[in-house]
Scaffold this motif. Structure first.
Motif, short mmCIF file in Angstrom:
data_model
loop_
_atom_site.label_atom_id
_atom_site.label_comp_id
_atom_site.label_asym_id
_atom_site.label_seq_id
_atom_site.Cartn_x
_atom_site.Cartn_y
_atom_site.Cartn_z
N ALA A 715 0.83 -1.20 0.00
CA ALA A 715 0.00 0.00 0.00
C ALA A 715 0.87 1.26 0.00
CB ALA A 715 -0.93 -0.01 1.22
N ILE A 716 1.93 1.24 0.81
CA ILE A 716 2.80 2.42 0.86
C ILE A 716 3.50 2.62 -0.48
CG2 ILE A 716 4.87 3.39 1.92
CD1 ILE A 716 4.07 2.08 4.53
N GLY A 717 3.97 1.52 -1.10
CA GLY A 717 4.64 1.64 -2.39
C GLY A 717 3.74 2.19 -3.47
N LEU A 718 2.51 1.68 -3.53
CA LEU A 718 1.56 2.19 -4.53
C LEU A 718 1.18 3.64 -4.24
CD1 LEU A 718 -0.74 -0.94 -4.93
CD2 LEU A 718 1.11 -0.19 -6.43
N ALA A 719 1.05 3.98 -2.95
CA ALA A 719 0.73 5.36 -2.59
C ALA A 719 1.86 6.29 -2.99
CB ALA A 719 0.45 5.45 -1.09
N GLY A 720 3.10 5.83 -2.82
CA GLY A 720 4.23 6.65 -3.23
C GLY A 720 4.24 6.92 -4.72
N ASN A 721 3.97 5.90 -5.51
CA ASN A 721 3.92 6.09 -6.96
C ASN A 721 2.76 6.99 -7.36
OD1 ASN A 721 6.15 4.62 -8.06
ND2 ASN A 721 5.13 2.73 -7.47
N LEU A 722 1.64 6.86 -6.65
CA LEU A 722 0.51 7.73 -6.93
C LEU A 722 0.85 9.18 -6.59
CD1 LEU A 722 -2.43 8.05 -7.77
CD2 LEU A 722 -3.09 7.59 -5.39
N LEU A 723 1.53 9.38 -5.46
CA LEU A 723 1.95 10.73 -5.09
C LEU A 723 2.92 11.30 -6.12
CD1 LEU A 723 1.81 12.97 -2.96
CD2 LEU A 723 3.71 11.85 -1.77
N LEU A 724 3.78 10.46 -6.68
CA LEU A 724 4.71 10.90 -7.71
C LEU A 724 3.96 11.43 -8.92
CD1 LEU A 724 7.67 10.96 -8.86
CD2 LEU A 724 7.26 8.65 -9.68
N THR A 725 2.96 10.67 -9.36
CA THR A 725 2.17 11.09 -10.52
C THR A 725 1.36 12.34 -10.22
OG1 THR A 725 2.02 8.79 -11.26
CG2 THR A 725 0.41 10.33 -12.14
N VAL A 726 0.74 12.39 -9.03
CA VAL A 726 -0.06 13.56 -8.66
C VAL A 726 0.80 14.81 -8.60
CG1 VAL A 726 -1.37 14.59 -6.77
CG2 VAL A 726 -1.82 12.23 -7.44
N GLY A 727 2.05 14.68 -8.14
CA GLY A 727 2.93 15.82 -8.06
C GLY A 727 3.23 16.41 -9.43
N PHE A 728 3.51 15.55 -10.41
CA PHE A 728 3.80 16.06 -11.75
C PHE A 728 2.55 16.67 -12.38
CE2 PHE A 728 7.57 13.16 -11.74
CZ PHE A 728 8.52 14.15 -11.99
N VAL A 729 1.39 16.01 -12.21
CA VAL A 729 0.15 16.56 -12.77
C VAL A 729 -0.18 17.90 -12.10
CG1 VAL A 729 -2.33 16.17 -13.01
CG2 VAL A 729 -0.74 14.31 -13.42
N GLY A 730 0.05 17.96 -10.77
CA GLY A 730 -0.21 19.22 -10.07
C GLY A 730 0.69 20.33 -10.55
#
Length: 821
Positions: A715-730
């Motif tokens: 869960a933490i690994g997937l959340a980290g990758n999601l945060l990575l994508t959200v950061g670039f989109v943001g």
């Protein structure tokens, strides 16, 4: 026998039996270098004529100011004077060659002159047809109606160039000086401009150099009696000389194994010499025409690989003296090696006379059964003596290591030979490379286990551990690489590292980057420069500055904050999937450092390489570290695809892309799926796809099964990758909002994913050029004005790429200082 060689022969000297195959014509590397420089010179003259016409015209006018004085000095008109020059120079050179009985060279020179005439005419026609008015004006003398490109100058330059180097004959040197005088007079009288005269000379040089390299030049090497005289100058009286580095036609004289082995490793021509006193020696003949090519090869190796620093021996004599110095220093240090007994020079050849190691065999000639542990230990002992004196060999192979066969006590006697690229006062890295080369050549013969055991036993653990990261093919000579491929021990270098780890579990065996750059790096940098040039051409600075002034600075701050948040997401993913517990601060700094590495490597490569390095430095085995990094990348792709699908489903916006998928898109998707299915029906395509996909699956599957057993890590690994994508989109959204542009978040996400995919596919540093083009095209297609779209994309790249590089540099230096990378 040439005339000068006969003159050097002594009447009372004994007859010398020579077995050789002289090369009468050679292709000189210096001709290639001169040809390339001449082509660059032509480009420079055309550039000056196009953009510096005022400067060249001013110089021409200044020179023309002395024309009244020249008119009083010259008794003939300028055209008649130049005509006499055009006849006298060729006639003088041709008469000299007739006296020397070189009819072939005369034909070559006349052919070069004719080709130069034709080339000059073609260039003149091309300049008339496609040249700009400025360029044509720079080639047109004052008062003339058209450009003047003197073909007779090109012909003379080609004739003299094809005749040989000006330093070889006095007539050539004088003719070149007279021609330059004629050019100066012609420029002073306004008969020709400086650019047109230089262009004609350079065109003639191109033809002459090209023809001279294609047909070859007369070799000024020492053969026959000249070779014998050079050896006599070194203090020896030869009775027989047998060439050892070539295959002789007919019955080849018998050569011992040592001479044959040294002929494979020494630079230059190798001769087995027997003196009148029946002493058996070796003669190495270094030829000047090969010196430039050898120096260029060594220079390229030293520029490309750290630890192979080029010696400052540019001339032939310096090269011979440096080789003799290393050989002498090795003997003083107690290393068994052939002593340099004498040196001599004649013509364009430098001669070195070596002691021949008595009763010895090359290591390549020793059978596997005779490769005892005592023999291996003796090799290491000899190398250790050289290293203790600060001497590195830098080219250890099975032919440079000789095994004595006449030891009175039955103990192995080792000789180290061929010190041409060796170095005194060498660096630690150079000596580490020596140890790596010795490990590789012994492991290829006796296996990794015995080779490593002997090294630990003979020189200790520390030098072996330090050499482990250098066990790379690029650090090995070609002969050793071939031996590794032919060895019946599989994956020799990998097994050597494993053997070192078994004896020193804390040793660092991960490969150390010793290449400053390679062809892939050069191509990446070139593509990056091309991409930057394309952006610079399309970029309007005034529009960008106007847009920046109108941009909301608070949105820029928000965008940079989103860009920094991507580091946290990437760090969370690696920390979660890591097989060992990593300090989060070190993981976070590693992701920041990846921003600096992205300046020189394609998108996505930098973070993966640094993550792998961080894990291996923490004693994670290389296969497990590779699997972990691959799992991080695969999970990032999965999160990206799933996030895009979910975002499309739940989004209720009416953006430009919110209505997807439409009927046409579904039809297109069906066509793509059908095409993929048909392609996979072909066995070769299916095999190719499996070859590309299955290695990643095999790497990640064992680690994935372990992570699945720990749901909180997953869960933490997937959340980290999601945060990575959200950061670039943001960050992309903030860049658009800074210019007052509103777009649905799904549209922004889709454009980001497309740009990210294009950047990963194009091998430019950080996707430079490709990402900008993809995002700008997508924004303009969504209705954003081109100027605003380009400005928004450049701001986005500034926030997520360029501004993060200084932070990455600081993080990289900190981690290197702490020993983490």
């Amino acid at each position: 026998m040439s005339a000068d060689a006969s003159a050097l022969a002594r009447d009372d000297a004994p007859v010398v039996r020579i077995v050789d195959e002289p090369e009468t014509r050679v292709r000189r590397f210096t001709d290639v270098v001169a040809l390339l420089a001449t082509v660059v010179g032509i480009a420079g003259v055309l550039f000056l004529g196009e953009y510096a016409i005022g400067t060249t015209q001013g110089i021409t006018d200044d020179i023309g100011a002395i024309s009244p004085l020249l008119q009083r000095l010259l008794v003939a008109p300028i055209n008649l004077f130049n005509g006499i020059i055009a006849v006298v120079i060729p006639a003088t050179v041709i008469i000299d060659l007739l006296v020397r009985r070189e009819p072939r060279r005369i034909v070559e020179m006349l052919g070069a002159a004719l080709l130069a005439f034709l080339l000059t005419a073609l260039v003149a026609l091309a300049l008339l047809a496609w040249g700009t008015p400025e360029l044509q004006s720079s080639l047109t003398p004052r008062g003339a109606t058209g450009l003047q490109l003197p073909a007779f100058l090109a012909g003379i330059a080609a004739l003299l160039t094809a005749g040989g180097r000006r330093s070889t004959r006095r007539t050539l040197s004088i003719s070149w000086n007279v021609m330059w005088l004629a050019i100066a007079i012609a420029v002073a009288f306004g008969a020709v401009t400086i650019p047109s005269a230089l262009l004609a000379i350079l065109l003639g040089r191109v033809v002459g150099l090209g023809l001279r390299y294609w047909l070859g030049s007369t070799a000024d090497r020492a053969y026959g009696e000249a070779l014998v005289e050079g050896i006599r100058r070194a203090g020896f009286e030869p009775r027989t000389l047998v060439r050892a580095d070539i295959e002789h036609e007919g019955d080849r004289p018998e050569l011992d194994a040592v001479t044959s082995a040294l002929a494979r490793t020494q630079q230059g021509r190798i001769y087995a010499m027997t003196t009148v006193e029946q002493h058996h020696l070796l003669v190495v003949a270094l030829d000047g025409d090969q010196q430039a090519a050898g120096f260029a090869s060594r220079l390229w190796g030293s520029l490309r690989v750290r630890g192979f620093d080029t010696r400052a021996d540019v001339s032939l004599r310096q090269s011979a003296e440096a080789t003799a110095l290393v050989s002498h220093a090795s003997r003083v240090a107690g290393v068994r090696t052939g002593r340099v007994l004498g040196m001599g020079q004649i013509r364009d050849t430098m001669l070195l006379v070596y002691q021949r190691p008595p009763a010895a065999l090359p290591l390549s000639g020793v059978s596997d059964e005779d490769m005892s542990d005592e023999l291996l230990d003796a090799i290491w002992a000899e190398l250790a003596r050289a290293h203790q004196a600060g001497i590195s060999h830098r080219k250890l192979t099975s032919d440079t290591v000789l095994v004595g066969t006449d030891s009175p006590l039955g103990e192995p006697t080792i000789w180290l030979t061929s010190w041409e690229v060796g170095e005194v006062a060498s660096s630690v890295l150079a000596r580490r490379i020596d140890v790596a080369q010795a490990l590789a050549l012994t492991a290829a013969r006796v296996g990794p286990e015995r080779a490593v055991a002997s090294a630990f036993r003979s020189i200790g653990a520390e030098p072996v551990e330090q050499a482990a990261p250098l066990l790379q093919t690029i650090a090995l000579p070609h002969a050793t690489r071939a031996a590794l491929k032919a060895s019946h021990y599989p994956k020799v270098l990998e097994q050597v590292r494993e053997q070192i780890l078994q004896r020193s579990p804390d040793a660092e065996v991960a490969s150390e980057n010793i290449t400053r750059f390679g062809w892939r790096t050069a191509a990446t940098i070139l593509l990056g420069l091309v991409a930057a040039a394309v952006i610079a051409v399309q970029f309007n600075t005034a529009d960008f500055l106007d847009a920046i002034q109108q941009a909301n600075p608070w949105w820029l701050v928000v965008g940079f904050a989103w860009a920094l948040l991507t580091f946290v997401g990437a760090a969370l993913a690696l920390a979660a999937f890591s097989p060992i517990k990593l300090p989060f601060s070190r993981v976070l700094l590693t992701q920041v450092a990846a921003a600096y590495v992205a300046l020189a490597v394609p998108a996505g490569v930098g973070p993966a390489a640094l993550n792998l390095r961080l894990l291996t430095k923490r004693k994670v085995s290389t296969p497990l570290a590779v699997a972990t990094v691959a799992l991080v990348q695969v999970s990032s792709v999965v999160v990206t695809v799933v996030g895009l699908i979910l975002l499309t489903v739940v989004s209720g916006s009416q953006g430009a892309l919110a209505a997807l998928p439409s009927t046409s898109v579904l039809i297109g998707l069906g066509v793509v799926v059908a095409a993929v299915g048909l392609a996979l029906a072909v066995p070769r395509v299916r095999a190719w796809a499996a070859m590309r996909i299955m290695p990643t699956v095999r790497q990640t599957w064992p680690r994935l099964t372990q992570v699945i057993g720990q749901p909180w890590r997953l869960a933490i690994g997937l959340a980290g990758n999601l945060l990575l994508t959200v950061g670039f989109v943001g960050a992309f959204h903030a860049s658009l909002s800074a210019f007052g542009q509103e777009m649905a978040i799904i549209d922004i996400a889709v454009l980001f994913f497309v740009g990210n995919a294009v950047g990963a596919a194009v091998p430019t540093p950080g996707g430079l050029g490709a990402v900008e083009l993809a995002l700008t095209t997508g924004l303009t297609g969504a209705g954003v004005p081109y100027g605003i779209a380009l400005s928004s994309v450049i701001v986005y790249r500034l926030l997520t790429y360029w501004l993060r590089i200084p932070l990455g540099y600081v993080a990289m230096k900190f981690l290197e200082r702490k020993g983490e990378l």
